[in-house]
Design an enzyme around this catalytic site. Structure first.
Site, PDB file in Angstrom:
ATOM      1  N   PHE A   1      -2.965 -20.706 -11.623  1.00 36.66           N
ATOM      2  CA  PHE A   1      -3.172 -19.505 -10.814  1.00 36.66           C
ATOM      3  C   PHE A   1      -1.786 -18.854 -10.636  1.00 36.66           C
ATOM      4  CE2 PHE A   1      -7.710 -19.212 -10.121  1.00 36.66           C
ATOM      5  CZ  PHE A   1      -8.080 -20.287 -10.909  1.00 36.66           C
TER       6      PHE A   1
ATOM      7  N   TYR B   1      10.763 -20.537 -16.209  1.00 34.54           N
ATOM      8  CA  TYR B   1      10.476 -20.722 -14.778  1.00 34.54           C
ATOM      9  C   TYR B   1       9.681 -22.014 -14.519  1.00 34.54           C
ATOM     10  CZ  TYR B   1       8.348 -19.616 -10.201  1.00 34.54           C
ATOM     11  OH  TYR B   1       7.898 -19.655  -8.913  1.00 34.54           O
TER      12      TYR B   1
ATOM     13  N   SER C   1      -3.982 -20.041 -18.349  1.00 30.11           N
ATOM     14  CA  SER C   1      -3.915 -19.183 -17.161  1.00 30.11           C
ATOM     15  C   SER C   1      -5.306 -18.885 -16.643  1.00 30.11           C
ATOM     16  CB  SER C   1      -3.233 -17.876 -17.566  1.00 30.11           C
ATOM     17  OG  SER C   1      -3.431 -16.897 -16.590  1.00 30.11           O
TER      18      SER C   1
ATOM     19  N   LYS D   1      -3.851 -16.474 -24.580  1.00 29.25           N
ATOM     20  CA  LYS D   1      -4.180 -17.726 -23.877  1.00 29.25           C
ATOM     21  C   LYS D   1      -5.541 -18.235 -24.361  1.00 29.25           C
ATOM     22  CE  LYS D   1      -0.437 -18.083 -21.479  1.00 29.25           C
ATOM     23  NZ  LYS D   1       0.575 -19.036 -21.936  1.00 29.25           N
TER      24      LYS D   1
ATOM     25  N   GLY E   1      -5.792  -2.615 -14.563  1.00 30.27           N
ATOM     26  CA  GLY E   1      -6.023  -3.965 -15.101  1.00 30.27           C
ATOM     27  C   GLY E   1      -6.009  -5.068 -14.057  1.00 30.27           C
TER      28      GLY E   1
ATOM     29  N   ARG F   1      -3.122  -0.877  -9.447  1.00 26.59           N
ATOM     30  CA  ARG F   1      -2.462  -1.096 -10.735  1.00 26.59           C
ATOM     31  C   ARG F   1      -3.546  -1.319 -11.774  1.00 26.59           C
ATOM     32  NH1 ARG F   1       1.767  -6.053 -11.342  1.00 26.59           N
ATOM     33  NH2 ARG F   1      -0.139  -7.291 -11.206  1.00 26.59           N
TER      34      ARG F   1
ATOM     35  N   TYR G   1      -1.832 -10.403 -23.879  1.00 30.12           N
ATOM     36  CA  TYR G   1      -1.299 -11.644 -23.294  1.00 30.12           C
ATOM     37  C   TYR G   1      -2.447 -12.593 -22.951  1.00 30.12           C
ATOM     38  CZ  TYR G   1      -0.195 -14.718 -19.410  1.00 30.12           C
ATOM     39  OH  TYR G   1      -0.123 -15.806 -18.582  1.00 30.12           O
TER      40      TYR G   1
ATOM     41  N   PHE H   1       5.109 -24.714 -23.107  1.00 27.51           N
ATOM     42  CA  PHE H   1       5.207 -23.546 -22.229  1.00 27.51           C
ATOM     43  C   PHE H   1       5.618 -22.293 -22.996  1.00 27.51           C
ATOM     44  CE2 PHE H   1       6.444 -26.967 -19.157  1.00 27.51           C
ATOM     45  CZ  PHE H   1       5.589 -26.673 -18.115  1.00 27.51           C
TER      46      PHE H   1
ATOM     47  N   ARG I   1      -5.124 -13.533  -4.375  1.00 25.74           N
ATOM     48  CA  ARG I   1      -4.749 -14.484  -5.426  1.00 25.74           C
ATOM     49  C   ARG I   1      -4.554 -15.859  -4.805  1.00 25.74           C
ATOM     50  NH1 ARG I   1      -5.833 -10.624  -7.807  1.00 25.74           N
ATOM     51  NH2 ARG I   1      -4.699  -9.474  -9.407  1.00 25.74           N
TER      52      ARG I   1
HETATM   53  C1  UD1 Z   1      -1.258 -11.848 -13.824  1.00 21.59           C
HETATM   54  C2  UD1 Z   1      -2.304 -12.750 -14.384  1.00 21.59           C
HETATM   55  C3  UD1 Z   1      -1.749 -14.100 -14.673  1.00 21.59           C
HETATM   56  C4  UD1 Z   1      -0.519 -13.998 -15.536  1.00 21.59           C
HETATM   57  C5  UD1 Z   1       0.490 -13.167 -14.794  1.00 21.59           C
HETATM   58  C6  UD1 Z   1       1.713 -13.032 -15.671  1.00 21.59           C
HETATM   59  C7  UD1 Z   1      -4.568 -12.402 -13.553  1.00 21.59           C
HETATM   60  C8  UD1 Z   1      -5.559 -12.683 -12.475  1.00 21.59           C
HETATM   61  N1  UD1 Z   1      -3.379 -12.947 -13.423  1.00 21.59           N
HETATM   62  O1  UD1 Z   1      -1.022 -12.250 -12.523  1.00 21.59           O
HETATM   63  O2  UD1 Z   1      -2.694 -14.865 -15.365  1.00 21.59           O
HETATM   64  O3  UD1 Z   1      -0.015 -15.261 -15.806  1.00 21.59           O
HETATM   65  O4  UD1 Z   1      -0.057 -11.880 -14.568  1.00 21.59           O
HETATM   66  O5  UD1 Z   1       2.624 -12.122 -15.163  1.00 21.59           O
HETATM   67  O6  UD1 Z   1      -4.821 -11.715 -14.505  1.00 21.59           O
HETATM   68  N2  UD1 Z   1       1.465  -6.614  -6.655  1.00 21.59           N
HETATM   69  C9  UD1 Z   1       1.842  -5.566  -5.821  1.00 21.59           C
HETATM   70  N3  UD1 Z   1       3.076  -5.016  -6.000  1.00 21.59           N
HETATM   71  C10 UD1 Z   1       3.951  -5.451  -6.965  1.00 21.59           C
HETATM   72  C11 UD1 Z   1       3.552  -6.519  -7.802  1.00 21.59           C
HETATM   73  C12 UD1 Z   1       2.291  -7.085  -7.624  1.00 21.59           C
HETATM   74  O7  UD1 Z   1       1.094  -5.135  -4.955  1.00 21.59           O
HETATM   75  O8  UD1 Z   1       5.053  -4.879  -7.082  1.00 21.59           O
HETATM   76  C13 UD1 Z   1       0.140  -7.242  -6.464  1.00 21.59           C
HETATM   77  C14 UD1 Z   1      -0.764  -7.116  -7.665  1.00 21.59           C
HETATM   78  O9  UD1 Z   1      -1.504  -5.928  -7.592  1.00 21.59           O
HETATM   79  C15 UD1 Z   1      -1.632  -8.368  -7.507  1.00 21.59           C
HETATM   80  C16 UD1 Z   1      -0.713  -9.371  -6.826  1.00 21.59           C
HETATM   81  O10 UD1 Z   1       0.347  -8.611  -6.269  1.00 21.59           O
HETATM   82  O11 UD1 Z   1      -2.690  -8.095  -6.661  1.00 21.59           O
HETATM   83  C17 UD1 Z   1      -0.146 -10.394  -7.779  1.00 21.59           C
HETATM   84  O12 UD1 Z   1       0.417  -9.715  -8.901  1.00 21.59           O
HETATM   85  P1  UD1 Z   1       1.293 -10.469  -9.989  1.00 21.59           P
HETATM   86  O13 UD1 Z   1       2.329 -11.286  -9.333  1.00 21.59           O
HETATM   87  O14 UD1 Z   1       1.730  -9.449 -10.986  1.00 21.59           O
HETATM   88  O15 UD1 Z   1       0.291 -11.498 -10.648  1.00 21.59           O
HETATM   89  P2  UD1 Z   1      -1.161 -11.271 -11.314  1.00 21.59           P
HETATM   90  O16 UD1 Z   1      -1.335  -9.884 -11.742  1.00 21.59           O
HETATM   91  O17 UD1 Z   1      -2.159 -11.856 -10.406  1.00 21.59           O
END
Ligand code: UD1
Length: 342
Positions: A182, A12, A126, A157, A301, A299, A153, A82, A235
């Site tokens: 981010f 990606y 990350s 990093k 973690g 969720r 994971y 990457f 985020r």
């Molecule tokens: C996390 C890691 C990031 C890593 C990435 C890889 C942190 C802060 N970030 O990103 O470093 O590279 O995973 O995948 O640890 N959400 C929903 N519904 C969904 C999916 C996500 O509500 O179906 C919410 C999550 O709860 C979160 C936000 O959307 O609050 C972003 O989630 P996501 O896209 O999975 O990224 P991170 O968890 O922030």
């Protein structure tokens, strides 16, 4: 022009970076084992740039294959690494797989670079290394302490950052840039390349676009009881093309040898935090698509809120992530439409 080796270059962020590098006149060799991408990405890159990047299908852990790559391309001057596995949940289930793949890949790349006298490397790190920063460190800059990783994971990093730092300490010729991303979202404006999640997406944006396309009945918003203005997590969503451009700046910097330190760290974000609900509502508004969603429990973690202070990258790299989020969300939707033939 210099040649850049891009491991994970059909992935990606890698594919968007390859486009930006080629547009700036760099020659590119991609090494990818296609474990989470496919060859058609090369067609997308070719169609956008008018040139086909050199491609070697290989695993970065494969010492013989990596040796061969550096022998075939003696003009490689820098590596952007990457190639890695990136699913947080999967890493908890299969920690050894993650440690093997992510750590051995970097070690093999570094050892091969050393044998061939290649001294410049940009590493994909990350914001996960910061965990949940305390309030005094929000927005988070590079001086914020790293915290105990919440997943294998995340730990890979941190370990890889440490490996690079130790390697640079021992080898004064080695130059390292650690880029802490981010949350990358969106796709190239042509919709010829984008994010291709395997199976059910874990990340928010692909889940949103797949729900809008009717592939998923409902988006689940993980928690609305966080200590944030609307209760959902916050985020720093950064456009993947803006992120890609930062890699070109990093490579330029390494090749110009202007870095003041052997290992430099940059946070790559917009400086603006958005909540899950803000993203979903803005997506609905700008695309006119319906995205059914329900609020469910948190969720495990998940971090409550984190966004970047990108001032150092803005100043030192001369780079800024400034694409409006509406355009970014539209690009994600255009890509989803492209791959689904909508
Ligand atoms: C996390 C890691 C990031 C890593 C990435 C890889 C942190 C802060 N970030 O990103 O470093 O590279 O995973 O995948 O640890 N959400 C929903 N519904 C969904 C999916 C996500 O509500 O179906 C919410 C999550 O709860 C979160 C936000 O959307 O609050 C972003 O989630 P996501 O896209 O999975 O990224 P991170 O968890 O922030």
């Amino acid at each position: 022009m210099a040649r850049i080796l891009v491991t994970g270059g059909t992935g990606y962020i890698g594919s968007h970076t390859v486009v930006c590098l080629m547009e700036q006149g760099y020659d590119v060799t991609i090494v990818d084992n296609l474990s989470n991408s496919n060859r058609e990405v090369l067609d997308g890159i070719t169609s956008i740039t008018g040139h086909r990047p050199d491609f070697v299908e290989a695993d970065c852990q494969d010492r013989t294959a990596m040796e061969q790559v550096f022998t075939t391309y003696p003009d490689i001057q820098a590596v952007i690494h990457f190639a890695a596995s990136k699913a947080v949940g999967e890493s908890v289930e299969k920690p050894l797989l993650y440690y093997r793949n992510n750590v051995l890949s970097l070690l093999t790349v570094l050892e091969t670079m050393q044998r061939h006298g290649v001294n410049n490397i940009v590493f994909s790190s990350s914001c996960t290394v910061y965990g949940q920063p305390d309030e005094a460190h929000l927005p988070v800059d590079e001086t914020a302490p790293r915290q105990q990783a919440l997943s294998p994971y995340g730990n890979t990093k941190q370990i890889n950052e440490d490996i690079l730092t130790d390697a640079a300490h021992a080898d004064k010729a080695l130059r390292v840039i650690l880029l802490r991303y981010f949350n990358p979202i969106g796709a190239h404006p042509s919709a010829k390349i984008g994010e291709l999640p395997n199976g059910v997406p874990n990340n928010l944006l692909p889940f949103v676009t797949q729900t809008a396309a009717g592939l998923r009945p409902m988006l689940r918003v993980f928690g609305d009881d966080y200590n944030t203005p609307d209760g959902s997590c916050i985020r720093d969503y950064i456009y993947v093309m803006d992120l890609a451009k930062a890699h070109v700046k990093a490579v330029d910097r390494l090749l110009a040898a202007t870095a003041s330190e052997q290992v430099e760290v940059f946070n790559l974000g917009t400086g603006r935090g958005l909540s899950v609900l803000e993203i979903v509502r803005t997506f609905i508004e700008v695309t006119g698509q319906n995205v059914p969603y329900e609020i469910v429990g948190r969720r495990e973690g998940d971090i409550e809120q984190v966004w970047a202070n990108p001032a150092k990258a803005n100043r030192v790299l001369g780079w800024k992530a400034d694409t409006p989020v509406a355009d970014v969300l539209l690009s994600a939707w255009n890509w989803e439409k492209h791959i689904r033939g909508i």
